[in-house]
Design a protein around this motif. Structure first.
Motif, PDB file in Angstrom:
ATOM      1  N   PRO A 194       1.647 -16.471  18.795  1.00  0.00           N
ATOM      2  CA  PRO A 194       1.647 -15.533  19.916  1.00  0.00           C
ATOM      3  C   PRO A 194       0.498 -15.799  20.863  1.00  0.00           C
ATOM      4  N   PRO A 195       0.695 -15.568  22.163  1.00  0.00           N
ATOM      5  CA  PRO A 195      -0.393 -15.748  23.121  1.00  0.00           C
ATOM      6  C   PRO A 195      -1.575 -14.849  22.778  1.00  0.00           C
ATOM      7  N   GLY A 196      -2.774 -15.345  22.991  1.00  0.00           N
ATOM      8  CA  GLY A 196      -3.968 -14.540  22.786  1.00  0.00           C
ATOM      9  C   GLY A 196      -4.526 -14.588  21.383  1.00  0.00           C
ATOM     10  N   ILE A 197      -3.854 -15.295  20.463  1.00  0.00           N
ATOM     11  CA  ILE A 197      -4.355 -15.425  19.094  1.00  0.00           C
ATOM     12  C   ILE A 197      -4.821 -16.858  18.904  1.00  0.00           C
ATOM     13  N   SER A 198      -6.021 -17.048  18.401  1.00  0.00           N
ATOM     14  CA  SER A 198      -6.588 -18.375  18.269  1.00  0.00           C
ATOM     15  C   SER A 198      -5.792 -19.191  17.258  1.00  0.00           C
ATOM     16  N   PRO A 199      -5.797 -20.528  17.400  1.00  0.00           N
ATOM     17  CA  PRO A 199      -5.067 -21.372  16.452  1.00  0.00           C
ATOM     18  C   PRO A 199      -5.527 -21.184  15.014  1.00  0.00           C
ATOM     19  N   ALA A 200      -6.800 -20.830  14.814  1.00  0.00           N
ATOM     20  CA  ALA A 200      -7.294 -20.635  13.455  1.00  0.00           C
ATOM     21  C   ALA A 200      -6.882 -19.278  12.892  1.00  0.00           C
ATOM     22  N   ARG A 201      -6.856 -18.262  13.745  1.00  0.00           N
ATOM     23  CA  ARG A 201      -6.520 -16.921  13.260  1.00  0.00           C
ATOM     24  C   ARG A 201      -5.026 -16.759  12.985  1.00  0.00           C
ATOM     25  N   TRP A 202      -4.198 -17.469  13.748  1.00  0.00           N
ATOM     26  CA  TRP A 202      -2.751 -17.276  13.613  1.00  0.00           C
ATOM     27  C   TRP A 202      -2.248 -17.530  12.195  1.00  0.00           C
ATOM     28  N   PRO A 203      -2.575 -18.669  11.527  1.00  0.00           N
ATOM     29  CA  PRO A 203      -2.089 -18.838  10.158  1.00  0.00           C
ATOM     30  C   PRO A 203      -2.611 -17.766   9.207  1.00  0.00           C
ATOM     31  N   CYS A 204      -3.783 -17.224   9.501  1.00  0.00           N
ATOM     32  CA  CYS A 204      -4.414 -16.265   8.596  1.00  0.00           C
ATOM     33  C   CYS A 204      -3.695 -14.930   8.551  1.00  0.00           C
ATOM     34  N   ILE A 205      -2.910 -14.604   9.583  1.00  0.00           N
ATOM     35  CA  ILE A 205      -2.231 -13.318   9.555  1.00  0.00           C
ATOM     36  C   ILE A 205      -1.097 -13.310   8.545  1.00  0.00           C
ATOM     37  N   PRO A 263      -7.184 -10.601   8.552  1.00  0.00           N
ATOM     38  CA  PRO A 263      -7.622 -11.666   7.642  1.00  0.00           C
ATOM     39  C   PRO A 263      -9.133 -11.722   7.511  1.00  0.00           C
ATOM     40  N   PRO A 264      -9.621 -12.105   6.338  1.00  0.00           N
ATOM     41  CA  PRO A 264     -11.061 -12.218   6.125  1.00  0.00           C
ATOM     42  C   PRO A 264     -11.680 -13.218   7.111  1.00  0.00           C
ATOM     43  N   GLN A 265     -12.772 -12.830   7.717  1.00  0.00           N
ATOM     44  CA  GLN A 265     -13.397 -13.687   8.725  1.00  0.00           C
ATOM     45  C   GLN A 265     -13.834 -15.040   8.162  1.00  0.00           C
ATOM     46  N   PRO A 266     -14.348 -15.115   6.918  1.00  0.00           N
ATOM     47  CA  PRO A 266     -14.706 -16.443   6.393  1.00  0.00           C
ATOM     48  C   PRO A 266     -13.521 -17.408   6.362  1.00  0.00           C
ATOM     49  N   LEU A 267     -12.327 -16.894   6.082  1.00  0.00           N
ATOM     50  CA  LEU A 267     -11.138 -17.744   6.085  1.00  0.00           C
ATOM     51  C   LEU A 267     -10.838 -18.232   7.499  1.00  0.00           C
ATOM     52  N   VAL A 268     -10.919 -17.320   8.466  1.00  0.00           N
ATOM     53  CA  VAL A 268     -10.681 -17.704   9.856  1.00  0.00           C
ATOM     54  C   VAL A 268     -11.697 -18.767  10.287  1.00  0.00           C
ATOM     55  N   ASP A 269     -12.949 -18.575   9.908  1.00  0.00           N
ATOM     56  CA  ASP A 269     -13.997 -19.525  10.289  1.00  0.00           C
ATOM     57  C   ASP A 269     -13.740 -20.904   9.667  1.00  0.00           C
ATOM     58  N   ALA A 319     -10.934 -22.560  11.467  1.00  0.00           N
ATOM     59  CA  ALA A 319     -11.397 -22.985  12.794  1.00  0.00           C
ATOM     60  C   ALA A 319     -12.161 -24.306  12.687  1.00  0.00           C
ATOM     61  N   ALA A 320     -12.958 -24.443  11.634  1.00  0.00           N
ATOM     62  CA  ALA A 320     -13.705 -25.684  11.435  1.00  0.00           C
ATOM     63  C   ALA A 320     -12.746 -26.843  11.150  1.00  0.00           C
ATOM     64  N   VAL A 321     -11.721 -26.596  10.332  1.00  0.00           N
ATOM     65  CA  VAL A 321     -10.731 -27.638  10.040  1.00  0.00           C
ATOM     66  C   VAL A 321     -10.001 -28.034  11.321  1.00  0.00           C
ATOM     67  N   PHE A 322      -9.644 -27.038  12.116  1.00  0.00           N
ATOM     68  CA  PHE A 322      -8.948 -27.304  13.378  1.00  0.00           C
ATOM     69  C   PHE A 322      -9.802 -28.192  14.285  1.00  0.00           C
ATOM     70  N   ALA A 323     -11.080 -27.863  14.369  1.00  0.00           N
ATOM     71  CA  ALA A 323     -11.978 -28.634  15.234  1.00  0.00           C
ATOM     72  C   ALA A 323     -12.236 -30.037  14.678  1.00  0.00           C
ATOM     73  N   ASP A 324     -12.444 -30.124  13.365  1.00  0.00           N
ATOM     74  CA  ASP A 324     -12.790 -31.409  12.747  1.00  0.00           C
ATOM     75  C   ASP A 324     -11.628 -32.394  12.741  1.00  0.00           C
ATOM     76  N   ASN A 350      -2.837 -26.163   7.129  1.00  0.00           N
ATOM     77  CA  ASN A 350      -1.967 -25.571   6.121  1.00  0.00           C
ATOM     78  C   ASN A 350      -2.494 -25.828   4.715  1.00  0.00           C
ATOM     79  N   LEU A 351      -3.010 -27.035   4.494  1.00  0.00           N
ATOM     80  CA  LEU A 351      -3.570 -27.359   3.176  1.00  0.00           C
ATOM     81  C   LEU A 351      -4.781 -26.488   2.886  1.00  0.00           C
ATOM     82  N   ALA A 352      -5.647 -26.330   3.871  1.00  0.00           N
ATOM     83  CA  ALA A 352      -6.824 -25.477   3.688  1.00  0.00           C
ATOM     84  C   ALA A 352      -6.415 -24.036   3.405  1.00  0.00           C
ATOM     85  N   LEU A 353      -5.369 -23.592   4.079  1.00  0.00           N
ATOM     86  CA  LEU A 353      -4.890 -22.226   3.839  1.00  0.00           C
ATOM     87  C   LEU A 353      -4.316 -22.086   2.434  1.00  0.00           C
ATOM     88  N   ALA A 354      -3.553 -23.097   1.996  1.00  0.00           N
ATOM     89  CA  ALA A 354      -2.934 -23.032   0.667  1.00  0.00           C
ATOM     90  C   ALA A 354      -3.977 -23.041  -0.443  1.00  0.00           C
TER      91      ALA A 354
END
Length: 210
Positions: A24-35, A41-47, A50-55, A64-68
């Motif tokens: 959805p618009p307005g949701i960061s790429p890192a936060r979206w999977p966390c919902i 979602p816990p902020q440490p997970l979002v963070d 976000a680091a995986v997305f950037a790296d 997805n692997l990091a989320l799993a």
């Protein structure tokens, strides 16, 4: 085909392929999977995501692997409501109804046993509320009417979908394994009939949450 039959067939047949999910618009790429883990979602997970997305330059597979692998998945277990489609597909699988059986349903049967109940649960087939798809927050799926329809469906539909019904105790183990609550594990073997036992499993909070 009309009525969404190919998708029902695919999911009842346990295909691992899910339809495309738009962020959805307005949701960061890192936060979206966390919902999919929790409404908030816990902020440490979002963070971490976000680091995986950037790296990785936005590698969705790596995210997805990091989320799993995230410990928050177990910590937030059953904090989310299954959407009506997810609930019905899980129920079909638990009852042993496969893709061929869904494919062989007459249009009227498909409507009465699956599509109309899903609409009554709050999710009209193919008609999301907006371009961002269906809501993920559990409040959207926990209305009194929607929950009542899930109970009604669990009581009436299984015997019309499969004969004989599965043993309720086996269904409990297959669907929930060792995660079933103590109350449900106590109640199912004491049900007065297989139909009642199956309904107890499918209508339970354990089965309706993920």
């Amino acid at each position: 085909m009309a009525g969404g039959e190919p998708v029902w067939t695919t999911f009842a047949g346990s295909s691992p392929i899910w339809p495309a999910i738009r962020r959805p618009p307005g949701i960061s790429p890192a936060r979206w999977p966390c919902i999919f883990v929790a409404d908030e979602p816990p902020q440490p997970l979002v963070d971490r995501l976000a680091a995986v997305f950037a790296d990785t330059g936005g590698d969705l597979g790596a995210m997805n692997l990091a989320l799993a692998e995230a410990p928050e998945l177990r910590q937030q277990f059953r904090q989310k409501m299954r959407q009506p489609f997810d609930f019905l597909v899980a129920a079909l699988r638990g009852l042993g109804v496969d893709g061929r059986q869904v494919r062989d349903m007459k249009p009227g049967q498909l409507q009465r046993l699956l599509l109309q109940p899903m609409t009554a649960m709050g999710q009209a087939w193919g008609s999301p509320m907006g371009p961002d798809g269906w809501p993920e927050d559990q409040a959207a799926w926990a209305s009194p009417q929607g929950l009542a329809m899930r109970i009604t469906w669990a009581l009436s539909a299984p015997s019309r979908l499969t004969d004989p019904l599965p043993d309720a105790r086996q269904l409990l183990r297959a669907a929930l394994g060792d995660t079933a609550s103590e109350a449900l594990s106590w109640a199912v073997p004491r049900a007065e009939s297989q139909a009642e036992g199956v309904a107890l499993v499918l209508a339970s909070a354990d089965f309706n949450r993920r």
